[in-house]
Design a protein around this motif. Structure first.
Motif, PDB file in Angstrom:
ATOM      1  N   PRO A  37       0.819  -1.211   0.000  1.00  0.00           N
ATOM      2  CA  PRO A  37       0.000   0.000   0.000  1.00  0.00           C
ATOM      3  C   PRO A  37       0.857   1.268   0.000  1.00  0.00           C
ATOM      4  O   PRO A  37       0.351   2.350  -0.237  1.00  0.00           O
ATOM      5  N   TYR A  38       2.159   1.121   0.246  1.00  0.00           N
ATOM      6  CA  TYR A  38       3.039   2.288   0.327  1.00  0.00           C
ATOM      7  C   TYR A  38       3.604   2.689  -1.026  1.00  0.00           C
ATOM      8  O   TYR A  38       4.038   3.809  -1.213  1.00  0.00           O
ATOM      9  N   HIS A  39       3.630   1.758  -1.971  1.00  0.00           N
ATOM     10  CA  HIS A  39       4.109   2.082  -3.322  1.00  0.00           C
ATOM     11  C   HIS A  39       3.058   2.965  -3.992  1.00  0.00           C
ATOM     12  O   HIS A  39       1.911   2.563  -4.151  1.00  0.00           O
ATOM     13  N   LYS A  40       3.458   4.168  -4.343  1.00  0.00           N
ATOM     14  CA  LYS A  40       2.503   5.132  -4.898  1.00  0.00           C
ATOM     15  C   LYS A  40       2.754   5.336  -6.391  1.00  0.00           C
ATOM     16  O   LYS A  40       3.790   5.848  -6.792  1.00  0.00           O
ATOM     17  N   ASP A  41       1.801   4.876  -7.184  1.00  0.00           N
ATOM     18  CA  ASP A  41       1.783   5.079  -8.630  1.00  0.00           C
ATOM     19  C   ASP A  41       0.298   5.092  -8.998  1.00  0.00           C
ATOM     20  O   ASP A  41      -0.262   4.084  -9.401  1.00  0.00           O
ATOM     21  N   LEU A  42      -0.340   6.230  -8.758  1.00  0.00           N
ATOM     22  CA  LEU A  42      -1.798   6.334  -8.796  1.00  0.00           C
ATOM     23  C   LEU A  42      -2.414   5.804 -10.089  1.00  0.00           C
ATOM     24  O   LEU A  42      -1.891   6.012 -11.175  1.00  0.00           O
ATOM     25  N   VAL A  43      -3.534   5.108  -9.909  1.00  0.00           N
ATOM     26  CA  VAL A  43      -4.354   4.635 -11.019  1.00  0.00           C
ATOM     27  C   VAL A  43      -5.734   5.241 -10.826  1.00  0.00           C
ATOM     28  O   VAL A  43      -6.311   5.177  -9.738  1.00  0.00           O
ATOM     29  N   TRP A  44      -6.257   5.844 -11.884  1.00  0.00           N
ATOM     30  CA  TRP A  44      -7.555   6.509 -11.849  1.00  0.00           C
ATOM     31  C   TRP A  44      -8.559   5.665 -12.620  1.00  0.00           C
ATOM     32  O   TRP A  44      -8.255   5.153 -13.691  1.00  0.00           O
ATOM     33  N   SER A  45      -9.766   5.541 -12.075  1.00  0.00           N
ATOM     34  CA  SER A  45     -10.806   4.768 -12.750  1.00  0.00           C
ATOM     35  C   SER A  45     -12.175   5.338 -12.401  1.00  0.00           C
ATOM     36  O   SER A  45     -12.386   5.844 -11.295  1.00  0.00           O
ATOM     37  N   ILE A  46     -13.090   5.246 -13.337  1.00  0.00           N
ATOM     38  CA  ILE A  46     -14.470   5.647 -13.066  1.00  0.00           C
ATOM     39  C   ILE A  46     -15.209   4.385 -12.646  1.00  0.00           C
ATOM     40  O   ILE A  46     -15.342   3.440 -13.424  1.00  0.00           O
ATOM     41  N   VAL A  47     -15.631   4.364 -11.391  1.00  0.00           N
ATOM     42  CA  VAL A  47     -16.264   3.193 -10.805  1.00  0.00           C
ATOM     43  C   VAL A  47     -17.702   3.546 -10.459  1.00  0.00           C
ATOM     44  O   VAL A  47     -17.940   4.477  -9.680  1.00  0.00           O
ATOM     45  N   ASP A  48     -18.626   2.812 -11.030  1.00  0.00           N
ATOM     46  CA  ASP A  48     -20.051   3.036 -10.786  1.00  0.00           C
ATOM     47  C   ASP A  48     -20.428   4.504 -10.995  1.00  0.00           C
ATOM     48  O   ASP A  48     -21.176   5.092 -10.225  1.00  0.00           O
ATOM     49  N   GLY A  49     -19.845   5.122 -12.014  1.00  0.00           N
ATOM     50  CA  GLY A  49     -20.207   6.477 -12.389  1.00  0.00           C
ATOM     51  C   GLY A  49     -19.413   7.598 -11.740  1.00  0.00           C
ATOM     52  O   GLY A  49     -19.574   8.754 -12.103  1.00  0.00           O
ATOM     53  N   THR A  50     -18.566   7.263 -10.771  1.00  0.00           N
ATOM     54  CA  THR A  50     -17.772   8.311 -10.124  1.00  0.00           C
ATOM     55  C   THR A  50     -16.289   7.950 -10.163  1.00  0.00           C
ATOM     56  O   THR A  50     -15.914   6.791 -10.289  1.00  0.00           O
ATOM     57  N   CYS A  51     -15.472   8.970 -10.003  1.00  0.00           N
ATOM     58  CA  CYS A  51     -14.025   8.808 -10.062  1.00  0.00           C
ATOM     59  C   CYS A  51     -13.505   8.167  -8.777  1.00  0.00           C
ATOM     60  O   CYS A  51     -13.920   8.529  -7.676  1.00  0.00           O
ATOM     61  N   ARG A  52     -12.567   7.221  -8.924  1.00  0.00           N
ATOM     62  CA  ARG A  52     -11.931   6.590  -7.770  1.00  0.00           C
ATOM     63  C   ARG A  52     -10.434   6.520  -8.031  1.00  0.00           C
ATOM     64  O   ARG A  52     -10.003   6.200  -9.134  1.00  0.00           O
ATOM     65  N   VAL A  53      -9.660   6.847  -7.030  1.00  0.00           N
ATOM     66  CA  VAL A  53      -8.200   6.841  -7.123  1.00  0.00           C
ATOM     67  C   VAL A  53      -7.672   5.618  -6.372  1.00  0.00           C
ATOM     68  O   VAL A  53      -8.072   5.361  -5.236  1.00  0.00           O
ATOM     69  N   PHE A  54      -6.763   4.874  -7.009  1.00  0.00           N
ATOM     70  CA  PHE A  54      -6.124   3.725  -6.378  1.00  0.00           C
ATOM     71  C   PHE A  54      -4.642   4.030  -6.200  1.00  0.00           C
ATOM     72  O   PHE A  54      -4.025   4.674  -7.050  1.00  0.00           O
TER      73      PHE A  54
END
Length: 146
Positions: A37-54
């Protein structure tokens, strides 16, 4: 003859309803990797109609696997710009609170967990999207421990 017609029609309706509720869901995704969880290389996705950052691709893939196994649609990554257009704009101010976990690395290189309480999940999603900050896992109900 009419009782027979009604019985046949009723059986046909029951067969249609039962087949409509049955999904072809193979649940064939297996997660073998342990994600940092500490490795940061953000992935962006639209999940169920809204934006979510991983936080990173591994956590995104793991969540995608869980979705497939729950017969939910697979997520697709997108750009931060496209995703931010789908940030939640208006949230209710009511709720019993949710606690979100954030994995961070301090300036000295030590890994820490930080917790933040939000009034509701909508405000958490809005905060994460607007600030490009990924929360880890699903938020828990109630306030965060101090």
């Amino acid at each position: 003859m009419s009782k027979l017609s009604v019985s046949v029609a009723l059986c046909a309706v029951l067969v249609c309803l039962s087949s409509a509720q049955t999904r072809n869901c193979p649940r064939k995704c297996n997660v073998y990797a342990r994600c940092s969880p500490y490795h940061k290389d953000l992935v962006w996705s639209i999940v169920d109609g809204t934006c979510r950052v991983f936080q990173n691709g591994c956590l995104f893939g793991s969540e995608n696997c869980n979705r497939v196994n729950s017969c939910k649609p697979k997520m697709v990554s997108t750009t931060a710009e496209a995703c931010k257009k789908r940030c939640i704009q208006i949230c209710p101010f009511g709720g019993s609170g949710v606690c979100a976990s954030f994995a961070e690395t301090n300036k000295d290189g030590t890994n820490v967990w930080k917790y933040k309480t939000f009034i509701n999940g909508c405000l958490l999603a809005q905060y994460a999207c607007e600030n490009g900050i990924a929360y880890i896992g699903e938020p828990t109900e109630g306030e965060c421990p101090e």
